[in-house]
Design a protein around this motif. Sequence first.
Motif, mmCIF file in Angstrom:
data_model
loop_
_atom_site.group_PDB
_atom_site.id
_atom_site.type_symbol
_atom_site.label_atom_id
_atom_site.label_comp_id
_atom_site.label_asym_id
_atom_site.label_seq_id
_atom_site.Cartn_x
_atom_site.Cartn_y
_atom_site.Cartn_z
ATOM 1 N N ASP A 188 -83.162 -6.195 -33.830
ATOM 2 C CA ASP A 188 -82.720 -6.765 -34.988
ATOM 3 C C ASP A 188 -83.081 -4.974 -35.166
ATOM 4 O OD1 ASP A 188 -82.817 -9.104 -34.902
ATOM 5 O OD2 ASP A 188 -84.533 -9.313 -34.666
ATOM 6 N N LEU A 189 -81.822 -5.220 -36.827
ATOM 7 C CA LEU A 189 -82.080 -3.733 -37.382
ATOM 8 C C LEU A 189 -82.021 -4.291 -38.842
ATOM 9 C CD1 LEU A 189 -78.102 -2.165 -36.216
ATOM 10 C CD2 LEU A 189 -80.108 -1.626 -35.339
ATOM 11 N N PRO A 190 -82.893 -2.571 -39.569
ATOM 12 C CA PRO A 190 -83.081 -2.989 -40.742
ATOM 13 C C PRO A 190 -82.861 -2.782 -41.696
ATOM 14 C CG PRO A 190 -84.552 -0.800 -39.786
ATOM 15 C CD PRO A 190 -83.864 -1.650 -38.976
ATOM 16 N N LEU A 191 -81.652 -2.935 -41.591
ATOM 17 C CA LEU A 191 -79.869 -1.958 -42.394
ATOM 18 C C LEU A 191 -79.649 -3.669 -43.580
ATOM 19 C CD1 LEU A 191 -78.058 -0.144 -42.239
ATOM 20 C CD2 LEU A 191 -76.576 -2.055 -40.426
ATOM 21 N N SER A 192 -79.684 -2.206 -44.872
ATOM 22 C CA SER A 192 -78.481 -3.475 -45.584
ATOM 23 C C SER A 192 -77.131 -3.024 -45.916
ATOM 24 C CB SER A 192 -80.112 -3.489 -46.606
ATOM 25 O OG SER A 192 -79.602 -4.156 -48.031
ATOM 26 N N THR A 193 -76.536 -3.215 -46.250
ATOM 27 C CA THR A 193 -74.893 -2.524 -46.855
ATOM 28 C C THR A 193 -75.241 -3.334 -48.664
ATOM 29 O OG1 THR A 193 -74.005 -4.180 -46.130
ATOM 30 C CG2 THR A 193 -74.375 -2.907 -44.145
ATOM 31 N N GLY A 194 -75.686 -4.112 -48.622
ATOM 32 C CA GLY A 194 -75.678 -3.932 -50.496
ATOM 33 C C GLY A 194 -75.735 -5.402 -50.191
ATOM 34 N N GLY A 195 -75.394 -6.436 -49.327
ATOM 35 C CA GLY A 195 -74.383 -7.189 -48.894
ATOM 36 C C GLY A 195 -75.663 -8.501 -48.210
ATOM 37 N N PRO A 196 -74.777 -9.893 -47.915
ATOM 38 C CA PRO A 196 -76.182 -10.534 -47.768
ATOM 39 C C PRO A 196 -76.497 -10.569 -46.013
ATOM 40 C CG PRO A 196 -74.394 -11.979 -47.375
ATOM 41 C CD PRO A 196 -73.951 -10.395 -48.556
ATOM 42 N N ALA A 197 -75.951 -10.139 -45.083
ATOM 43 C CA ALA A 197 -75.554 -10.176 -43.719
ATOM 44 C C ALA A 197 -77.001 -9.621 -43.277
ATOM 45 C CB ALA A 197 -74.584 -9.402 -43.164
ATOM 46 N N ARG A 198 -77.369 -10.244 -42.070
ATOM 47 C CA ARG A 198 -78.929 -9.572 -41.219
ATOM 48 C C ARG A 198 -77.378 -9.154 -40.100
ATOM 49 N NH1 ARG A 198 -80.922 -13.659 -44.542
ATOM 50 N NH2 ARG A 198 -82.778 -13.950 -45.151
ATOM 51 N N TYR A 199 -78.414 -8.317 -39.626
ATOM 52 C CA TYR A 199 -77.654 -7.138 -38.612
ATOM 53 C C TYR A 199 -78.415 -6.745 -37.614
ATOM 54 C CZ TYR A 199 -74.342 -6.089 -42.023
ATOM 55 O OH TYR A 199 -73.036 -5.736 -42.370
ATOM 56 N N VAL A 200 -77.670 -6.816 -36.197
ATOM 57 C CA VAL A 200 -78.361 -6.564 -34.760
ATOM 58 C C VAL A 200 -77.458 -6.201 -34.629
ATOM 59 C CG1 VAL A 200 -79.236 -9.328 -34.436
ATOM 60 C CG2 VAL A 200 -77.343 -8.257 -33.982
ATOM 61 N N ARG A 201 -77.742 -4.791 -33.356
ATOM 62 C CA ARG A 201 -77.537 -3.990 -32.600
ATOM 63 C C ARG A 201 -76.884 -4.869 -31.161
ATOM 64 N NH1 ARG A 201 -75.455 0.505 -32.825
ATOM 65 N NH2 ARG A 201 -77.100 1.569 -34.431
ATOM 66 N N VAL A 202 -75.969 -5.022 -30.548
ATOM 67 C CA VAL A 202 -75.569 -5.456 -29.474
ATOM 68 C C VAL A 202 -76.260 -3.744 -28.390
ATOM 69 C CG1 VAL A 202 -74.073 -6.792 -28.033
ATOM 70 C CG2 VAL A 202 -74.242 -7.054 -30.144
ATOM 71 N N ALA A 203 -76.791 -4.228 -27.626
ATOM 72 C CA ALA A 203 -77.471 -3.343 -26.683
ATOM 73 C C ALA A 203 -76.227 -2.997 -25.722
ATOM 74 C CB ALA A 203 -78.647 -3.229 -25.516
ATOM 75 N N GLU A 204 -75.383 -3.768 -25.479
ATOM 76 C CA GLU A 204 -74.147 -3.656 -24.247
ATOM 77 C C GLU A 204 -72.885 -3.396 -24.771
ATOM 78 O OE1 GLU A 204 -77.439 -6.393 -22.496
ATOM 79 O OE2 GLU A 204 -76.477 -6.578 -24.371
ATOM 80 N N THR A 205 -73.011 -3.418 -26.236
ATOM 81 C CA THR A 205 -71.546 -2.673 -26.477
ATOM 82 C C THR A 205 -72.142 -1.637 -27.205
ATOM 83 O OG1 THR A 205 -71.857 -4.420 -28.722
ATOM 84 C CG2 THR A 205 -70.552 -4.990 -26.690
ATOM 85 N N GLY A 206 -73.019 -1.474 -27.586
ATOM 86 C CA GLY A 206 -73.577 -0.301 -28.805
ATOM 87 C C GLY A 206 -73.309 -0.432 -30.384
ATOM 88 N N GLY A 207 -72.914 -1.943 -30.696
ATOM 89 C CA GLY A 207 -71.837 -2.078 -31.802
ATOM 90 C C GLY A 207 -72.975 -2.655 -32.378
ATOM 91 N N ARG A 208 -72.572 -2.923 -33.930
ATOM 92 C CA ARG A 208 -73.730 -3.815 -34.785
ATOM 93 C C ARG A 208 -73.334 -4.860 -34.611
ATOM 94 N NH1 ARG A 208 -75.102 0.371 -39.730
ATOM 95 N NH2 ARG A 208 -72.749 0.698 -39.712
ATOM 96 N N LEU A 209 -73.891 -5.779 -35.336
ATOM 97 C CA LEU A 209 -73.212 -7.319 -35.534
ATOM 98 C C LEU A 209 -74.123 -7.883 -36.735
ATOM 99 C CD1 LEU A 209 -72.351 -10.397 -34.859
ATOM 100 C CD2 LEU A 209 -73.456 -10.578 -33.242
ATOM 101 N N GLY A 210 -73.416 -8.254 -37.893
ATOM 102 C CA GLY A 210 -74.122 -8.811 -38.869
ATOM 103 C C GLY A 210 -73.993 -10.742 -38.233
ATOM 104 N N PHE A 211 -74.627 -11.334 -39.555
ATOM 105 C CA PHE A 211 -74.537 -13.246 -39.616
ATOM 106 C C PHE A 211 -75.051 -13.585 -41.099
ATOM 107 C CE2 PHE A 211 -76.292 -11.826 -35.533
ATOM 108 C CZ PHE A 211 -75.697 -13.017 -34.707
ATOM 109 N N ILE A 212 -73.978 -13.512 -41.533
ATOM 110 C CA ILE A 212 -74.349 -13.786 -42.822
ATOM 111 C C ILE A 212 -74.601 -16.115 -43.004
ATOM 112 C CG2 ILE A 212 -72.914 -14.351 -45.318
ATOM 113 C CD1 ILE A 212 -71.762 -12.606 -44.984
ATOM 114 N N THR A 213 -74.986 -16.022 -43.186
ATOM 115 C CA THR A 213 -75.239 -17.810 -42.962
ATOM 116 C C THR A 213 -76.262 -18.102 -43.800
ATOM 117 O OG1 THR A 213 -78.281 -16.723 -42.572
ATOM 118 C CG2 THR A 213 -76.798 -17.236 -40.545
ATOM 119 N N PRO A 214 -75.243 -18.763 -45.261
ATOM 120 C CA PRO A 214 -76.094 -19.413 -46.276
ATOM 121 C C PRO A 214 -76.505 -20.983 -45.764
ATOM 122 C CG PRO A 214 -73.434 -19.465 -45.853
ATOM 123 C CD PRO A 214 -74.100 -18.639 -44.826
ATOM 124 N N LEU A 215 -76.038 -21.244 -45.163
ATOM 125 C CA LEU A 215 -76.747 -22.952 -44.861
ATOM 126 C C LEU A 215 -78.156 -22.703 -44.154
ATOM 127 C CD1 LEU A 215 -73.516 -23.052 -45.290
ATOM 128 C CD2 LEU A 215 -73.802 -25.213 -44.586
#
Length: 352
Positions: A245-272
Amino acid sequence: MTPYDATFLQGSGPQRSGLHAPAPLIDGFGRTVTYLRVSVTDRCDLRCVYCMAEHMTFLPKKDLLTLEELDRVASAFITLGVRKLRLTGGEPLVRKGIMNLIGGLSRHLASGALDELTLTTNGTRLEAFAAPLAAAGVRRINVSMDTRRPDLFRKLTRGGDLAAVMAGLKAARAEGMAVKINAVALASDNARELPELIAWAHGEGMDITLIETMPLGEIEADRTDQYLSLRQVRTELESFWTLEDLPLSTGGPARYVRVAETGGRLGFITPLSHNFCESCNRVRLTCTGVLHTCLGQEDERDLRAVLRAGASDADLVAAIRRAVDAKPQGHDFQIARSASPAVARHMSTTGG
């Protein structure tokens, strides 16, 4: 209303000598609005099955805000404390004269009144627009792309050419723009492909955000069949990847994680499965000038009517403040066969 509110269009921002910055836009629940999403057109050159009906009836030109009206409303919001402006559609790059609007709004970047001017696009026209967008100060874009399979892309978009999108991604990155992929999670189509799509995006140096399908607008398809909870997706990803889990906010609704194996960021937008209303800092302006302060409610304030009635700058500011003050506490999306869409308007009209 502060004295500065009535004179906001006379200068480039709150830095003008001798004037005080206006009070920020704070809704009735104490949330400060700093992010405006603007739909510049309801038209699109694709017909994504979860977004539009196959045979859409688009709005007549007279109903749309002119480029000058779009600039005026966006500039009012910027002066009132909006720091991030995202242009959306439909597909924003099909709007005639779009670069005139973007070039004009870029003055707020130069003045320091605006932190970021960005857009969400389907990427089909990005190859031609990448250079002028970068020259206007666009540093980051979102590209909607649900699959890397050309056949599935054609199916989901009703005829779209994936090669054109890939060319657009290449052009944008060549101009130094950061690119984030937005992918709607679809139970019947791309669910099994999501890990591969994530790994590909990260391998190309791009972030990616997954989005739950949302009940907006009447379309032919039954979204119940396509709904895929991102809670379930995350659980499955965690069976073979390490998600931090990352304490990252880009001003949008996504919650972000970093994928350790890829090194990249992944967001989840979950309105439901998990709404994001408690921290909502954004409002949406439709291409017809209707201001929606909540994506999932039928709230609206007709700013086009205000403008075309000969509103002064102070009138426009007052209308914006009244709308934001009435912003609902949250939405209550539901996906069920017995449930109608949460709102009747299509996402292409609402502004992403």
